[in-house]
Write an enzyme that holds these catalytic residues in place. Sequence first.
Site, PDB file in Angstrom:
ATOM      1  N   ASP A   1      -6.383 -18.171   2.978  1.00  0.00           N
ATOM      2  CA  ASP A   1      -5.927 -19.493   2.553  1.00  0.00           C
ATOM      3  C   ASP A   1      -6.185 -20.452   3.711  1.00  0.00           C
ATOM      4  O   ASP A   1      -5.265 -20.843   4.437  1.00  0.00           O
ATOM      5  CB  ASP A   1      -4.435 -19.432   2.208  1.00  0.00           C
TER       6      ASP A   1
ATOM      7  N   HIS B   1      -1.238 -13.549  -0.653  1.00  0.00           N
ATOM      8  CA  HIS B   1      -2.521 -13.828   0.000  1.00  0.00           C
ATOM      9  C   HIS B   1      -2.516 -15.192   0.686  1.00  0.00           C
ATOM     10  O   HIS B   1      -3.403 -15.486   1.483  1.00  0.00           O
ATOM     11  CB  HIS B   1      -3.658 -13.760  -1.022  1.00  0.00           C
TER      12      HIS B   1
ATOM     13  N   HIS C   1       0.823  -1.204   0.000  1.00  0.00           N
ATOM     14  CA  HIS C   1       0.000   0.000   0.000  1.00  0.00           C
ATOM     15  C   HIS C   1       0.860   1.259   0.000  1.00  0.00           C
ATOM     16  O   HIS C   1       0.471   2.273  -0.580  1.00  0.00           O
ATOM     17  CB  HIS C   1      -0.930   0.000   1.212  1.00  0.00           C
TER      18      HIS C   1
ATOM     19  N   PRO D   1      -5.356  -0.981  -5.436  1.00  0.00           N
ATOM     20  CA  PRO D   1      -6.412  -1.838  -6.004  1.00  0.00           C
ATOM     21  C   PRO D   1      -7.364  -2.337  -4.920  1.00  0.00           C
ATOM     22  O   PRO D   1      -6.926  -2.962  -3.951  1.00  0.00           O
ATOM     23  CB  PRO D   1      -5.630  -3.008  -6.620  1.00  0.00           C
TER      24      PRO D   1
ATOM     25  N   ASP E   1       7.764   5.415  -0.016  1.00  0.00           N
ATOM     26  CA  ASP E   1       8.330   6.567   0.701  1.00  0.00           C
ATOM     27  C   ASP E   1       7.824   6.709   2.134  1.00  0.00           C
ATOM     28  O   ASP E   1       8.010   7.756   2.760  1.00  0.00           O
ATOM     29  CB  ASP E   1       8.049   7.857  -0.069  1.00  0.00           C
TER      30      ASP E   1
END
Length: 326
Positions: A244, A191, A66, A161, A74
């Site tokens: 998962d 994931h 993210h 996203p 940064d």
Amino acid sequence: MNCLIAIALSVSFFLVGIVGPIQAQLQMNFYANSCPNAEKIVQDFVSNHVSNAPSLAAALIRMHFHDCFVRGCDGSVLINSTSGNAERDATPNLTVRGFGFIDAIKSVLEAQCPGIVSCADIIALASRDAVVFTGGPNWSVPTGRRDGRISNAAEALANIPPPTSNITNLQTLFANQGLDLKDLVLLSGAHTIGVSHCSSFTNRLYNFTGRGGQDPALDSEYAANLKSRKCPSLNDNKTIVEMDPGSRKTFDLSYYQLVLKRRGLFQSDSALTTNPTTLSNINRILTGSVGSFFSEFAKSMEKMGRINVKTGSAGVVRRQCSVANS
């Protein structure tokens, strides 16, 4: 003679122009002289805490992702805002965890080497180390990132996203960061150790069309199980579900197997099967070894970790990760 001098000066300035950016690039062991123990401090801190917090690796790698997708890697995702308009105030970041963990590492580093190690580098190093300590892949983390001065919620909303993404949206948002469909598939593999709040996918269970109904791309048996045992209502924003199931603590290939069985938790997981390139990449990964997957995943992580990095005077080193330097 004057002409030769002019040419020499032109070449000299040209070389300075080339050398400057090269010197400003990330490099391995960037802190070798300024803070020799920096990377070991991060590694030791992660090692001392990851066993008591098995979900830490997933939290940190998500934070790194993210962070890099908004203004580059940064550390701007860490900044607090009194007006509620920083990146961490945007919807995609409301469930991001690990802020206090990064702050704690920063405090240790500041005590050893004040004003030297950037928050952006701490995120990159800690996310790698946490994954490694859970038995996942290792990758190179060159350092020298500087921290950004700006953190904007609207930019986070526009660039990260969402879990409801279709393949077109995913391809566009990844391409905007210099990442391709292969990177998309490989990075989605994280994931395998991830968790999610019900609110990120309950629309697939209860209101996919906007008039009720279930997402036909989601396996019906899996959906029924999620409804009865995990997320009993559309508005559940507290329950956490493994992405998962049964394999969350193991960084392996089972996530991709679930995606092919229509048991990917997010729409963005299911979307990977709707494009011939991404589907081909999934099948290729599954026919290969875990070691091959680790190697490819590492390359995509290294690529992501270089997105629009700020080096030299292009950024700063924050003394507190949550506070932008004045």
